[in-house]
Structure formats: structure tokens, C-alpha cells
Scaffold this motif. Structure first.
Motif, PDB file in Angstrom:
ATOM      1  N   GLY A  59       0.791  -1.229   0.000  1.00  0.00           N
ATOM      2  CA  GLY A  59       0.000   0.000   0.000  1.00  0.00           C
ATOM      3  C   GLY A  59       0.814   1.265   0.000  1.00  0.00           C
ATOM      4  N   GLN A  60       1.950   1.317  -0.743  1.00  0.00           N
ATOM      5  CA  GLN A  60       2.755   2.530  -0.761  1.00  0.00           C
ATOM      6  C   GLN A  60       2.020   3.697  -1.374  1.00  0.00           C
ATOM      7  N   TYR A  61       1.057   3.408  -2.262  1.00  0.00           N
ATOM      8  CA  TYR A  61       0.387   4.529  -2.897  1.00  0.00           C
ATOM      9  C   TYR A  61      -0.479   5.285  -1.924  1.00  0.00           C
ATOM     10  N   ALA A  67      -9.004   2.622  -5.740  1.00  0.00           N
ATOM     11  CA  ALA A  67      -8.125   3.749  -5.400  1.00  0.00           C
ATOM     12  C   ALA A  67      -7.888   4.586  -6.646  1.00  0.00           C
ATOM     13  N   MET A  68      -8.051   5.901  -6.520  1.00  0.00           N
ATOM     14  CA  MET A  68      -7.808   6.821  -7.622  1.00  0.00           C
ATOM     15  C   MET A  68      -6.435   7.462  -7.414  1.00  0.00           C
ATOM     16  N   LEU A  69      -5.542   7.269  -8.374  1.00  0.00           N
ATOM     17  CA  LEU A  69      -4.157   7.695  -8.229  1.00  0.00           C
ATOM     18  C   LEU A  69      -3.907   8.950  -9.063  1.00  0.00           C
ATOM     19  N   PRO A  70      -3.349  10.009  -8.443  1.00  0.00           N
ATOM     20  CA  PRO A  70      -3.181  11.282  -9.156  1.00  0.00           C
ATOM     21  C   PRO A  70      -2.048  11.239 -10.164  1.00  0.00           C
ATOM     22  N   CYS A  71      -2.186  12.050 -11.192  1.00  0.00           N
ATOM     23  CA  CYS A  71      -1.156  12.155 -12.229  1.00  0.00           C
ATOM     24  C   CYS A  71       0.152  12.632 -11.601  1.00  0.00           C
ATOM     25  N   GLY A  72       1.255  12.074 -12.076  1.00  0.00           N
ATOM     26  CA  GLY A  72       2.562  12.496 -11.604  1.00  0.00           C
ATOM     27  C   GLY A  72       3.009  11.869 -10.308  1.00  0.00           C
ATOM     28  N   ALA A  73       2.182  11.051  -9.672  1.00  0.00           N
ATOM     29  CA  ALA A  73       2.569  10.438  -8.405  1.00  0.00           C
ATOM     30  C   ALA A  73       3.686   9.420  -8.634  1.00  0.00           C
ATOM     31  N   SER A  74       4.562   9.283  -7.647  1.00  0.00           N
ATOM     32  CA  SER A  74       5.699   8.373  -7.777  1.00  0.00           C
ATOM     33  C   SER A  74       5.283   6.916  -7.718  1.00  0.00           C
ATOM     34  N   TYR A  75       4.060   6.630  -7.266  1.00  0.00           N
ATOM     35  CA  TYR A  75       3.625   5.252  -7.096  1.00  0.00           C
ATOM     36  C   TYR A  75       2.729   4.771  -8.236  1.00  0.00           C
ATOM     37  N   LEU A  76       2.639   5.508  -9.337  1.00  0.00           N
ATOM     38  CA  LEU A  76       1.900   5.039 -10.495  1.00  0.00           C
ATOM     39  C   LEU A  76       2.616   3.849 -11.123  1.00  0.00           C
ATOM     40  N   ALA A  77       1.848   2.935 -11.688  1.00  0.00           N
ATOM     41  CA  ALA A  77       2.436   1.811 -12.412  1.00  0.00           C
ATOM     42  C   ALA A  77       3.009   2.296 -13.734  1.00  0.00           C
ATOM     43  N   PRO A  78       4.104   1.714 -14.206  1.00  0.00           N
ATOM     44  CA  PRO A  78       4.642   2.093 -15.518  1.00  0.00           C
ATOM     45  C   PRO A  78       3.615   1.843 -16.618  1.00  0.00           C
ATOM     46  N   CYS A 119      -5.025   9.902 -12.968  1.00  0.00           N
ATOM     47  CA  CYS A 119      -4.487   9.273 -14.178  1.00  0.00           C
ATOM     48  C   CYS A 119      -4.536   7.753 -14.136  1.00  0.00           C
ATOM     49  N   GLN A 120      -4.720   7.165 -12.974  1.00  0.00           N
ATOM     50  CA  GLN A 120      -4.800   5.714 -12.876  1.00  0.00           C
ATOM     51  C   GLN A 120      -5.812   5.318 -11.807  1.00  0.00           C
ATOM     52  N   ILE A 121      -6.369   4.134 -11.991  1.00  0.00           N
ATOM     53  CA  ILE A 121      -7.206   3.499 -10.969  1.00  0.00           C
ATOM     54  C   ILE A 121      -6.519   2.195 -10.581  1.00  0.00           C
ATOM     55  N   ARG A 122      -6.427   1.958  -9.294  1.00  0.00           N
ATOM     56  CA  ARG A 122      -5.942   0.655  -8.836  1.00  0.00           C
ATOM     57  C   ARG A 122      -7.105  -0.096  -8.200  1.00  0.00           C
ATOM     58  N   LEU A 123      -7.321  -1.324  -8.666  1.00  0.00           N
ATOM     59  CA  LEU A 123      -8.337  -2.204  -8.096  1.00  0.00           C
ATOM     60  C   LEU A 123      -7.647  -3.270  -7.263  1.00  0.00           C
ATOM     61  N   ASP A 124      -8.022  -3.370  -6.001  1.00  0.00           N
ATOM     62  CA  ASP A 124      -7.538  -4.443  -5.138  1.00  0.00           C
ATOM     63  C   ASP A 124      -8.703  -5.380  -4.851  1.00  0.00           C
ATOM     64  N   PHE A 125      -8.538  -6.633  -5.215  1.00  0.00           N
ATOM     65  CA  PHE A 125      -9.592  -7.616  -4.985  1.00  0.00           C
ATOM     66  C   PHE A 125      -9.421  -8.183  -3.573  1.00  0.00           C
ATOM     67  N   VAL A 126     -10.024  -7.490  -2.610  1.00  0.00           N
ATOM     68  CA  VAL A 126      -9.978  -7.957  -1.229  1.00  0.00           C
ATOM     69  C   VAL A 126     -10.609  -9.339  -1.146  1.00  0.00           C
ATOM     70  N   SER A 127     -11.684  -9.534  -1.880  1.00  0.00           N
ATOM     71  CA  SER A 127     -12.265 -10.863  -2.090  1.00  0.00           C
ATOM     72  C   SER A 127     -12.899 -10.866  -3.471  1.00  0.00           C
ATOM     73  N   PHE A 128     -12.905 -12.044  -4.108  1.00  0.00           N
ATOM     74  CA  PHE A 128     -13.425 -12.143  -5.480  1.00  0.00           C
ATOM     75  C   PHE A 128     -13.685 -13.618  -5.765  1.00  0.00           C
ATOM     76  N   THR A 129     -14.959 -13.989  -5.859  1.00  0.00           N
ATOM     77  CA  THR A 129     -15.330 -15.370  -6.152  1.00  0.00           C
ATOM     78  C   THR A 129     -16.499 -15.382  -7.125  1.00  0.00           C
ATOM     79  N   THR A 130     -16.304 -15.991  -8.291  1.00  0.00           N
ATOM     80  CA  THR A 130     -17.383 -16.208  -9.258  1.00  0.00           C
ATOM     81  C   THR A 130     -17.240 -17.635  -9.791  1.00  0.00           C
TER      82      THR A 130
END
Length: 539
Positions: free
Chosen positions: A68-70, A322-333, A244-255
Motif C-alpha cells: 500500500g505505498q500509494y 483507489a484513484m491515483l493522481p497524475c505524476g505520483a511516484s507510485y503510479l504503475a509504468p 491518471c490511474q485506478i488501482r483495483l484491489d480484490f480484497v475478495s473475489f469469487t465467481t
């Protein structure tokens, strides 16, 4: 008359000086907090209709792949101490050590009124002993954010973590109630850590760190359950920075599980710049990074959608958005669907579980990236991968049935199975792209349709291969009949930035007709493929 004006001015300056005194700032802030909270909610006109007031219940399942560094962009989680005086940085003679930017006019005469209004000095900030408040209601006539060039101490929606470990946002208590959130823990300036959750289909998300949970009632079939993530820098809750980015964390996910690799229940993402594969099955602990146009330039709606056609399988999810702002150091490449930011960890294909049976999903094509970390105070120079340990009959590496079971006649017109070629083939690894049968007249696919690409990967003896498939992680070439090895080994790559590509085609059936260039070679049917589970370590 002039004497009275002079005395009045001196009296007013003394009162303002006392109001700005750091020693009683906390008391002054507390006395006006209620009025500030009310105005904060009313000024922006929040609309709570799309939010559900049910509390978020923690699943108790930790997300081990990402610490959770972001979420570290707030003062709460930074290593720096928090100043006792929240307004000290807005005045030129502050002793907080912060740089004063003259362009922001934090105490220039031209912007004196703006600064006093923004910090709330005119909004009932005089000492309680003095009941003379000539400007008590003046601040209510101007917006909270008058000067956008600096951070108003009561305007942000910053990240926070509750005492129970849930992620939320820092807002005044009344704003949390308006959005149907649950206060859990406290932030600076009297705000609360607000945990937000939606448990309905068809809702809209505008707040960072919102949890989308499956409805409390059973999901009927056939049905569709969708959620819209709205990004617009004109929204009060997104005013601080464009997204500029959205991060989705699947805390739980079953289908429901796939049928021959193809999802019947589907989870898809629409409206994004990223190409996100369709997934299903069990994906608890997984995550995705989704690129979107900058919300400061192009307002964007991203749709998260479940589709349940038939069946009685369990459908339940809890997805942190999680909505990640543009220019943040923790954005994915760019181009990375998954991004790992620790020196060691585990990476899995979607739907991999430590259980017996086929688990691999069709039509997967995405990059998994790893940030280059510091190891022993130096940047890592290589990343090593090994299959993870299993204790419940799972297979940690199974991508494409080895091609040695497939041969054809001299005219390449048919495919048959040769018993001599089948021996031990199901437990071998495959590398490269193609191999020929014993007669040398039939081209058969090895790692051509389903594979894991690890550029520059090699074993301890320096044997190198880029593409890996079959049932073992091993770069050994072997023979045309048994192309590979019967054991998995550690493979390491020195190529930075560290990255892997996972690719599967749209079928698990045999490929008996060549149609170049899209279908360039024969391939046998895939059986009980599971995908992969690998432990990585940067060195």
C-alpha cells in the motif's frame, strides 16, 4: 473621529495577533470546527443519493502482494512529524522549516484578505474571552478555497488508514455522513477517517479508497452488476489533483469457474486506456492498475461490470477502488496491468489457486511489472523466480500441454498421437517457440499460443530462454519428443526494468488446421492447465 479610528485599528490588530498565536491555535480551531464542517458540506452541495449507508465489514483477508505505498502521500503516513500548528505554514515567519513561496502570496498585502479568509481567522477565530467579533460571518460569504495555489487545511480528501487497517479518506464528520461512510479513527484538524462502501449495482463512485461490495442479497441469474467510477477534476472530492490511474484491489473475489478456459461469469472493465483482460473464478488478493486519460483534461467514466449468465455458483466480491493522481511516484509504468513494489513477493495468474484441476483462463495478454528495489543499500541488478510451494494438490506451473504428444503425417494434413512421444511428456517443460517431430516433417507448437515471457531469464548454468510453458519452469531444451526438463529450477533475469508478459489464446482445444500468420503451427489439446504461481526475489 481620527483618534477613534486609530484606537479601533490597534484593537483589531491585537485581536488578530492573538488569534494567530500558535499556543492557543488548537483551542481556536476546536471552537469553530462545527461551523466549518457545516459550511464545508453546504458549500459544495454534496449529493448522497448514490451512496449506501451500510458499513464496510472487513473480510479479514490481507492483501499480501502490495503493502500500500500509494497510500503514503498523506502527512499521516509520512515519516515527518506533524506540526502542532496547522496554519503556521501559511505565514512568512513560520518556524516549521517549510519553504515560503512568494508567488503564493501567503502573507503579501495583496493577498492578505485571501489568506485570512482561507485560514478561517475571520470565521469566529477570536479568543473566547473577547465577544467582539465584527467579521464573524464574513468567511461564510466566500468559498472555502479562495486561493488555489496552496493547500487549504480543510479542503483535501487525503488517504488514511483506520485502526482496523481499512483504507479511507480524511473528511469532516458531517461530510462522511453525507456520503454514507463510516467514521473509523481520526485525522488532523478534527477530521475523521471515513470508510466508504457501495453494496449496490448501478452506483457511481467519485471518492478515493471506496469499497465496492457484492449486494447483501444473493445475485440472481441471468443478471449484470455494474459500477461507474467517475473522474472529473471539477468535482470537489477530486479538486486537489487530476486522476491518471485506478488501482483495483480484490480484497475478495469469487465467481463461477471457467469452462475449458473460457469464463461464463465475467468481470470486465470498460472506458479505460488500458486493455484489461476478462477474468473470473477466484481472484482474492489480486490487483489491477488501469490507465485513464487525465481527469484534468478529459472527464472519464470507467465501468466495472460483472455478468452472470446462468448457474448457481457463489458470487461475492469486495473491491477497493483507489484513484491515483497524475505524476505520483507510485503510479504503475505504462502498459503494466500489475505492479509489484517490494524486493520479494509472489505473483500469480488470475484464478490460480492451490487446488487440483484446470484453472488457466483464455485470452490473457498483459504485462506484470516489478519496481527495481534497493537490496543491501544498492539497486537490484537481477530478479530471480521460482515456483511457489503447494500443499493442497495445486500445480504452480502449468501452461500448455507439452507439444511432444503431437505429430502429423508427411503432408501436414492430420494430427495423431504417438505413444512413444507421450511418455512423461505431461510433466516436462517447454521453451522457445516451435519444435519438429521425430521425422522432421511436422511443425508443432511449443510456447507459441500460451506462454510466460521472461526476457533474458537463465538458469544457474547460464542456459537461457525467453518463453516458458509446459509443466515446469526450466530453460532446458531437451529433445523434439520431450522438449524440456522434468523439474523446475530458479531462473534469473538481469534485464531492467523487470517485467513479465503472460499470454494465452482463446481455446484449450487442439489446433489441427494451420492458417498463417494467426495460426502458424499445429498444437495439441491443453489439459488441466492451471496457470502459474511464482515467488520472486530481487538481488
Amino acid at each position: 473621529m481620527s483618534t477613534f479610528c486609530i484606537l479601533f485599528s490597534v484593537l483589531l490588530m491585537l485581536q488578530v495577533s492573538r488569534a494567530c498565536d500558535g499556543n492557543n491555535e488548537e483551542d481556536q480551531l476546536g471552537s469553530a470546527r462545527q461551523q466549518s464542517d457545516d459550511y464545508y458540506a453546504n458549500a459544495y452541495g454534496f449529493s448522497p443519493e448514490s451512496w449506501n449507508a451500510l458499513y464496510y465489514q472487513s473480510s479479514g483477508v490481507p492483501i499480501t502482494e502490495y503493502p500500500g505505498q500509494y497510500e503514503g502521500r498523506t502527512t499521516l503516513s509520512s515519516g515527518q512529524p506533524i506540526s502542532v500548528n496547522p496554519f503556521a505554514k501559511y505565514f512568512a515567519n513560520s518556524n516549521t522549516g517549510e519553504e515560503v513561496n512568494p508567488a503564493e502570496g501567503r502573507f503579501a498585502f495583496g493577498n492578505l484578505g485571501t489568506n485570512l479568509i482561507n485560514t478561517g481567522i475571520f470565521n469566529n477565530r477570536f479568543t473566547p474571552a473577547n465577544t467582539f467579533r465584527p467579521f464573524q460571518n464574513f468567511g461564510n460569504r466566500v468559498p472555502l478555497i479562495v486561493n488555489p495555489n496552496f493547500n487549504n487545511p480543510i479542503s483535501g480528501f487525503d488517504d488514511c488508514t483506520s485502526p482496523s487497517g481499512d483504507s479511507g479518506i480524511c473528511v469532516p464528520g458531517k461530510v462522511c455522513s453525507l456520503f454514507g461512510g463510516r467514521p473509523s479513527g481520526s485525522c488532523v484538524l478534527g477530521k475523521v477517517c471515513c470508510i466508504n462502501a457501495i453494496t449496490t449495482c448501478g452506483g457511481t463512485v467519485t471518492l478515493n479508497n471506496t469499497f465496492w461490495q457484492s449486494p447483501t442479497t444473493s445475485v440472481s441469474v441471468p443478471s449484470t452488476c455494474a459500477l461507474t467510477v467517475r473522474m472529473n477534476s471539477k468535482l470537489a472530492e477530486q479538486l486537489k489533483k487530476p486522476i491518471c490511474q485506478i488501482r483495483l484491489d480484490f480484497v475478495s473475489f469469487t465467481t463461477a469457474q471457467p469452462t475449458a478456459g473460457t469464463c461464463t461469469d465475467t468481470f470486465t472493465v470498460g472506458g479505460a486506456k488500458s486493455v484489461v483482460p476478462t477474468i473470473c473464478g477466484d481472484n482474492t488478493g489480486q490487483h489491477m492498475y488501469i490507465n485513464v486519460p487525465s481527469s484534468g483534461i478529459t472527464p472519464t467514466d470507467v465501468q466495472l461490470m460483472f455478468n452472470f449468465p446462468t448457474g448457481t455458483a457463489t458470487r461475492a466480491w469486495n473491491i477497493k477502488i483507489a484513484m491515483l493522481p497524475c505524476g505520483a511516484s507510485y503510479l504503475a509504468p505504462t502498459g503494466c496491468l500489475q505492479y509489484h513494489t517490494t524486493a520479494t513477493g509472489r505473483v500469480r495468474s488470475f484464478n490460480w489457486q492451490d487446488v487440483a484441476g484446470a484453472r488457466q483462463l483464455n485470452n490473457q495478454n498483459y504485462d506484470i511489472c516489478f519496481r527495481t528495489e534497493l537490496v543491501a543499500a544498492q539497486r537490484a541488478t537481477q530478479m530471480c523466480l521460482s515456483v511457489c510451494a503447494v500443499t493442497n494438490a495445486g500445480d504452480p506451473f502449468s501452461i500448455t500441454t507439452p507439444a511432444a504428444v503431437l505429430v502429423g503425417n508427411a503432408n501436414n494434413a492430420a494430427i495423431s498421437t504417438v505413444a512413444a512421444d507421450v511418455t512423461a511428456a505431461g510433466a516436462n517443460s517447454n521453451v522457445g517457440t516451435t519444435a519438429r517431430n521425430t521425422a522432421g516433417d511436422t511443425l508443432v507448437a511449443t510456447c507459441l499460443y500460451d506462454f510466460l515471457l521472461i526476457a533474458g531469464a537463465r538458469d544457474v548454468n547460464g542456459v537461457e530462454a525467453d518463453r516458458y510453458c509446459g509443466n515446469q519452469l526450466n530453460p532446458a531444451v531437451g529433445t523434439p519428443q520431450l522438449p524440456g526438463a522434468t523439474t523446475s529450477v530458479v531462473v534469473c533475469t538481469p534485464l531492467t526494468p523487470f517485467r513479465m508478459t503472460y499470454r494465452t489464446d482463446g481455446t484449450e482445444a487442439a489446433i489441427s488446421t494451420i492458417n498463417a500468420p494467426t495460426v502458424p503451427a499445429f498444437a495439441g489439446a491443453d489439459t488441466t492447465n492451471t496457470g502459474f504461481c511464482l515467488d520472486y526475489q530481487e538481488r
